[in-house]
Write a protein that holds these residues in place. Structure first.
Motif, PDB file in Angstrom:
ATOM      1  N   LEU A 161      23.369 -59.248  18.758  1.00  0.00           N
ATOM      2  CA  LEU A 161      23.983 -60.284  19.592  1.00  0.00           C
ATOM      3  C   LEU A 161      24.946 -59.653  20.602  1.00  0.00           C
ATOM      4  CD1 LEU A 161      24.373 -63.306  20.162  1.00  0.00           C
ATOM      5  CD2 LEU A 161      26.266 -63.275  18.561  1.00  0.00           C
ATOM      6  N   ALA A 162      25.687 -58.640  20.132  1.00  0.00           N
ATOM      7  CA  ALA A 162      26.624 -57.956  21.034  1.00  0.00           C
ATOM      8  C   ALA A 162      25.868 -57.259  22.162  1.00  0.00           C
ATOM      9  CB  ALA A 162      27.466 -56.954  20.249  1.00  0.00           C
ATOM     10  N   SER A 163      24.758 -56.635  21.833  1.00  0.00           N
ATOM     11  CA  SER A 163      24.029 -55.937  22.900  1.00  0.00           C
ATOM     12  C   SER A 163      23.387 -56.946  23.850  1.00  0.00           C
ATOM     13  CB  SER A 163      23.009 -54.955  22.307  1.00  0.00           C
ATOM     14  OG  SER A 163      21.862 -55.619  21.877  1.00  0.00           O
ATOM     15  N   ASP A 164      22.951 -58.110  23.324  1.00  0.00           N
ATOM     16  CA  ASP A 164      22.447 -59.173  24.209  1.00  0.00           C
ATOM     17  C   ASP A 164      23.543 -59.645  25.164  1.00  0.00           C
ATOM     18  OD1 ASP A 164      20.091 -59.018  22.885  1.00  0.00           O
ATOM     19  OD2 ASP A 164      20.073 -61.073  22.129  1.00  0.00           O
ATOM     20  N   LEU A 165      24.756 -59.815  24.615  1.00  0.00           N
ATOM     21  CA  LEU A 165      25.852 -60.309  25.452  1.00  0.00           C
ATOM     22  C   LEU A 165      26.260 -59.262  26.483  1.00  0.00           C
ATOM     23  CD1 LEU A 165      27.979 -62.207  22.786  1.00  0.00           C
ATOM     24  CD2 LEU A 165      26.754 -63.213  24.696  1.00  0.00           C
ATOM     25  N   ARG A 166      26.229 -57.990  26.092  1.00  0.00           N
ATOM     26  CA  ARG A 166      26.528 -56.931  27.069  1.00  0.00           C
ATOM     27  C   ARG A 166      25.511 -56.957  28.195  1.00  0.00           C
ATOM     28  NH1 ARG A 166      27.744 -53.481  22.468  1.00  0.00           N
ATOM     29  NH2 ARG A 166      25.629 -52.671  22.576  1.00  0.00           N
ATOM     30  N   GLY A 178      18.680 -68.043  23.416  1.00  0.00           N
ATOM     31  CA  GLY A 178      19.647 -68.098  22.322  1.00  0.00           C
ATOM     32  C   GLY A 178      21.073 -68.082  22.846  1.00  0.00           C
ATOM     33  N   ILE A 179      21.344 -67.229  23.814  1.00  0.00           N
ATOM     34  CA  ILE A 179      22.688 -67.155  24.391  1.00  0.00           C
ATOM     35  C   ILE A 179      23.025 -68.454  25.115  1.00  0.00           C
ATOM     36  CG2 ILE A 179      24.049 -66.041  26.211  1.00  0.00           C
ATOM     37  CD1 ILE A 179      22.911 -63.391  25.275  1.00  0.00           C
ATOM     38  N   ASP A 180      22.055 -69.007  25.850  1.00  0.00           N
ATOM     39  CA  ASP A 180      22.315 -70.265  26.547  1.00  0.00           C
ATOM     40  C   ASP A 180      22.705 -71.376  25.577  1.00  0.00           C
ATOM     41  OD1 ASP A 180      22.023 -69.384  29.096  1.00  0.00           O
ATOM     42  OD2 ASP A 180      19.928 -69.966  29.306  1.00  0.00           O
ATOM     43  N   TRP A 181      22.157 -71.305  24.375  1.00  0.00           N
ATOM     44  CA  TRP A 181      22.456 -72.334  23.372  1.00  0.00           C
ATOM     45  C   TRP A 181      23.651 -71.950  22.496  1.00  0.00           C
ATOM     46  CZ3 TRP A 181      19.684 -76.968  21.842  1.00  0.00           C
ATOM     47  CH2 TRP A 181      18.696 -77.341  22.774  1.00  0.00           C
ATOM     48  N   TYR A 193      11.301 -78.732  17.005  1.00  0.00           N
ATOM     49  CA  TYR A 193      10.897 -77.693  17.944  1.00  0.00           C
ATOM     50  C   TYR A 193      11.579 -76.391  17.543  1.00  0.00           C
ATOM     51  CZ  TYR A 193       8.578 -81.097  20.822  1.00  0.00           C
ATOM     52  OH  TYR A 193       7.714 -82.058  21.253  1.00  0.00           O
ATOM     53  N   GLY A 194      10.841 -75.319  17.574  1.00  0.00           N
ATOM     54  CA  GLY A 194      11.391 -74.037  17.148  1.00  0.00           C
ATOM     55  C   GLY A 194      11.721 -73.144  18.330  1.00  0.00           C
ATOM     56  N   ILE A 195      12.783 -72.378  18.171  1.00  0.00           N
ATOM     57  CA  ILE A 195      13.024 -71.262  19.088  1.00  0.00           C
ATOM     58  C   ILE A 195      12.955 -70.019  18.217  1.00  0.00           C
ATOM     59  CG2 ILE A 195      14.695 -70.091  20.560  1.00  0.00           C
ATOM     60  CD1 ILE A 195      15.740 -72.807  21.417  1.00  0.00           C
ATOM     61  N   ASN A 196      11.888 -69.269  18.396  1.00  0.00           N
ATOM     62  CA  ASN A 196      11.713 -68.043  17.619  1.00  0.00           C
ATOM     63  C   ASN A 196      12.543 -66.965  18.312  1.00  0.00           C
ATOM     64  OD1 ASN A 196       9.514 -65.431  17.272  1.00  0.00           O
ATOM     65  ND2 ASN A 196      10.361 -66.444  15.503  1.00  0.00           N
ATOM     66  N   TRP A 197      13.640 -66.595  17.652  1.00  0.00           N
ATOM     67  CA  TRP A 197      14.713 -65.831  18.293  1.00  0.00           C
ATOM     68  C   TRP A 197      14.648 -64.366  17.935  1.00  0.00           C
ATOM     69  CZ3 TRP A 197      20.169 -65.033  16.221  1.00  0.00           C
ATOM     70  CH2 TRP A 197      21.054 -64.682  17.248  1.00  0.00           C
ATOM     71  N   ARG A 198      14.529 -63.514  18.926  1.00  0.00           N
ATOM     72  CA  ARG A 198      14.642 -62.073  18.720  1.00  0.00           C
ATOM     73  C   ARG A 198      13.697 -61.597  17.613  1.00  0.00           C
ATOM     74  NH1 ARG A 198      16.965 -57.823  20.012  1.00  0.00           N
ATOM     75  NH2 ARG A 198      18.794 -57.748  21.295  1.00  0.00           N
ATOM     76  N   VAL A 251      35.750 -59.635  24.835  1.00  0.00           N
ATOM     77  CA  VAL A 251      34.854 -60.645  24.284  1.00  0.00           C
ATOM     78  C   VAL A 251      34.581 -60.348  22.809  1.00  0.00           C
ATOM     79  CG1 VAL A 251      32.585 -61.716  24.446  1.00  0.00           C
ATOM     80  CG2 VAL A 251      33.820 -61.090  26.522  1.00  0.00           C
ATOM     81  N   ARG A 252      34.759 -61.369  22.014  1.00  0.00           N
ATOM     82  CA  ARG A 252      34.546 -61.243  20.581  1.00  0.00           C
ATOM     83  C   ARG A 252      33.061 -61.275  20.276  1.00  0.00           C
ATOM     84  NH1 ARG A 252      38.128 -62.999  16.664  1.00  0.00           N
ATOM     85  NH2 ARG A 252      39.289 -64.178  18.195  1.00  0.00           N
ATOM     86  N   CYS A 253      32.645 -60.396  19.369  1.00  0.00           N
ATOM     87  CA  CYS A 253      31.273 -60.487  18.879  1.00  0.00           C
ATOM     88  C   CYS A 253      31.266 -61.612  17.851  1.00  0.00           C
ATOM     89  CB  CYS A 253      30.853 -59.179  18.236  1.00  0.00           C
ATOM     90  SG  CYS A 253      29.319 -59.320  17.345  1.00  0.00           S
ATOM     91  N   LEU A 254      30.517 -62.696  18.136  1.00  0.00           N
ATOM     92  CA  LEU A 254      30.573 -63.888  17.280  1.00  0.00           C
ATOM     93  C   LEU A 254      29.998 -63.639  15.898  1.00  0.00           C
ATOM     94  CD1 LEU A 254      31.815 -66.292  18.749  1.00  0.00           C
ATOM     95  CD2 LEU A 254      30.535 -64.936  20.364  1.00  0.00           C
ATOM     96  N   LYS A 255      29.141 -62.641  15.827  1.00  0.00           N
ATOM     97  CA  LYS A 255      28.470 -62.363  14.562  1.00  0.00           C
ATOM     98  C   LYS A 255      29.373 -61.517  13.660  1.00  0.00           C
ATOM     99  CE  LYS A 255      25.373 -62.840  11.785  1.00  0.00           C
ATOM    100  NZ  LYS A 255      25.099 -64.170  11.301  1.00  0.00           N
ATOM    101  N   CYS A 256      30.220 -60.726  14.290  1.00  0.00           N
ATOM    102  CA  CYS A 256      31.066 -59.797  13.539  1.00  0.00           C
ATOM    103  C   CYS A 256      32.445 -59.972  14.131  1.00  0.00           C
ATOM    104  CB  CYS A 256      30.571 -58.368  13.742  1.00  0.00           C
ATOM    105  SG  CYS A 256      29.739 -58.174  15.343  1.00  0.00           S
ATOM    106  N   GLN A 257      33.160 -60.988  13.633  1.00  0.00           N
ATOM    107  CA  GLN A 257      34.247 -61.590  14.407  1.00  0.00           C
ATOM    108  C   GLN A 257      35.419 -60.692  14.734  1.00  0.00           C
ATOM    109  OE1 GLN A 257      35.263 -65.231  12.513  1.00  0.00           O
ATOM    110  NE2 GLN A 257      33.297 -66.151  12.921  1.00  0.00           N
TER     111      GLN A 257
END
Lengths: 173, 141
Positions: free
Chosen positions: B58-63, A128-131, A94-99, B41-47
């Motif tokens: 990812l950081a903007s999603d987390l914000r 994606g964040i939930d996972w 199953y795919g999650i097409n992310w962003r 909070v650490r940005c996981l992509k850019c540690q």
């Protein structure tokens, strides 16, 4: 002579620790979901926005949940292997097409083939964040009870599949 | 003429370039909490960046998620719990004390004690040494 023993002992202890440390990839983080219940999700289907793809679609069986996007180089690399895997029918993917963009993603599947039973369209990255996703591609192995058995970070290939996934699928029921 | 045009440029307001371009909270207290949390909070992509400083998506999603949770009236601890449940303690620059992170918190103190012990030991030993060098000239020959 004995005054050198302590530094020598410290050296002998530290060197193997550093050597092991050098072989580890600091960008690879342990997922808190391993051996825990995978998060539920419901997303609009990539192919048909009217329909949804949800975690209940694969309940009761082993499944791979693959987080992918067209902007992701690693996803392009693993695509061939995912195609192979879907042909072997060992486990549904199953795919999650992310962003991603819907039209780009559809074009990608059309051009390269579609290894997924279905892909959810996670445009804003909420699922994606939930996972705990932080970099595509990421592949989760979920068992029949919805427990995450393994998470693979980066492109999936035959070596990683044989090493990390096959024993876990064969192992328990 | 040319110079006066250049001088005029001084009056052009400087453009503020911010990573976080989202609208500020109306309530300054909420805004302060938002800034406090995003800096932790650490940005996981850019540690080595906090999500406050990073422009990774990812950081903007987390914000955005943190903003949503704040608006829902969640406490700071509940927001940290939300992140740790998904990304692990590594997501926080200051991981909370727990069984898994205990060694992180205790190791610096232990190493300090160890080093201090070594220094005290060396100093004690040297204090017991005679102050004057009684190295005697070799007398034979």
């Amino acid at each position: 002579m004995s005054r050198f023993l302590l530094p020598l002992a410290a050296f002998v202890i530290l060197i193997p620790i550093f050597m092991v440390g050098l072989t580890k990839d600091p960008s690879e983080l342990p997922s808190p979901f391993i051996d825990e219940l995978a998060p539920d999700f419901t997303l609009p289907s990539l192919k048909d926005p009217e329909k949804t793809v949800s975690s209940s679609d694969y309940a009761g069986q082993y499944a791979l949940v693959n987080v992918w996007a067209t902007w992701c180089v690693g996803c392009r690399q693993e695509h061939e292997f995912l195609m192979e895997l879907s042909r072997s029918q060992s486990v549904p993917i199953y795919g999650i097409n992310w962003r991603d963009g819907r039209s780009e993603a559809l074009r990608w599947l059309q051009a390269l083939g579609d290894p997924y039973v279905a892909s959810g369209f996670d445009q804003d990255g909420r699922v994606g964040i939930d996972w705990g996703v932080y970099g595509a591609p990421e592949t989760f192995l979920v068992n029949a009870d919805g427990i995450v058995l393994h998470k693979h970070l980066g492109p999936l290939d035959a070596t990683a599949w044989e090493r990390d996934f096959v024993p876990k699928i064969g192992g328990g029921s | 003429m040319k110079n006066s045009w250049l001088a005029l440029l001084l009056f052009v307001p400087y453009i503020a370039l911010a990573i976080d371009t989202d609208k500020a909270f109306e309530d300054p207290e909420m805004q302060a909490r938002y800034e406090e949390i995003t800096a932790e909070v650490r940005c996981l992509k850019c540690q080595n960046q906090s999500i406050k400083d990073s422009n990774a998506f990812l950081a903007s999603d987390l914000r955005r998620e943190i903003r949503r949770l704040l608006e829902e009236g969640k406490s700071n601890d509940e927001i940290y719990d939300f992140l740790v449940a998904r990304y692990g303690e590594f997501a926080l620059y200051r991981p909370r004390m727990s069984g898994k992170t205990l060694v992180l918190w205790i190791a610096p103190a232990l190493l300090l004690l160890l080093g201090g012990g070594v220094i005290v030991n060396i100093i004690r030993r040297r204090m017991n040494m005679p102050i004057e060098d009684d190295l005697q000239e070799p007398t034979n020959t």
